[in-house]
Motif scaffolding. Sequence first.
Motif: not given
Length: 280
Positions: A69-89, A34-40
Amino acid sequence: MADTPGLVPAPGVRPRRRRIGYELLECALHGHRLVGTDAARVRPDDALVVRETPDGHRWHRCLRCDAWLPLPPPDLPGREVPEHRAEIELPLRGRPLRDRYVLRLIALDRLLHFVVLGVLAVAVLLFAHERERLRGPFYRIVDDLQNGVGGPSGLRGHGLLGDLQKAFAAHDRTLWVIGVVIAAYALLEGVEAVGLWRAARWAEYLTFVATSVLLIPEIYELTERVSPLKVCTLAINLAVVVYLLLAKRLFGLRGGGRAEAAERERDSGWQALERVYPGT
């Protein structure tokens, strides 16, 4: 998928039908990707992999099996926005993922060969080193066994006893050469196993050449004596050779490495994700 709230494919695009496949098996074993699970926050441009509904719920798309998959927004975000495509393997999916499972199955077969041949090589080398010490006890035991069942004295056995007799009568150098050759073959099988497990291209060529060479003595042995084990071994090795040659496009066959790389990109690249659920 298509029935997930807020997730509607582009008009005219039919979502891929769910079916049990290698992607689901891989996710069951190792979890979803999954991508963006820690994004604000989630941007509209992230809709291909993560979307947020008006009620504040987030839906994350597995990059491997396409499940949402449904997930709640993170309580303590690790990053502002989800990773860009170039960052995703991107994980393997489609035919490249299937090929990895097949290659690892072949690698396990080679690993078994490595263990068996390694044990056999050690046994031969130890026998060559201790043969003179074992010669007397061996002949005495065989004599006692044959006398005990009313047979003649002396070693006149066939099969395993005959083979042991030949081993005791063989020249020292012959035994050492046999042991070293078996050890080298075991090492070759071990190298193949490691390379195939890591899906290395050189390992595919090495396995093809080594297996093809061994087909000649295997076929010759069948002309001498047929057994289920020999037939099974020949069938497995033939299947390995055909698979590597055709499916893995060795020696430039069916477009060679370039065609395989293009296929990998088509099945596991971003275009594969866009074909199934375009980010619109």
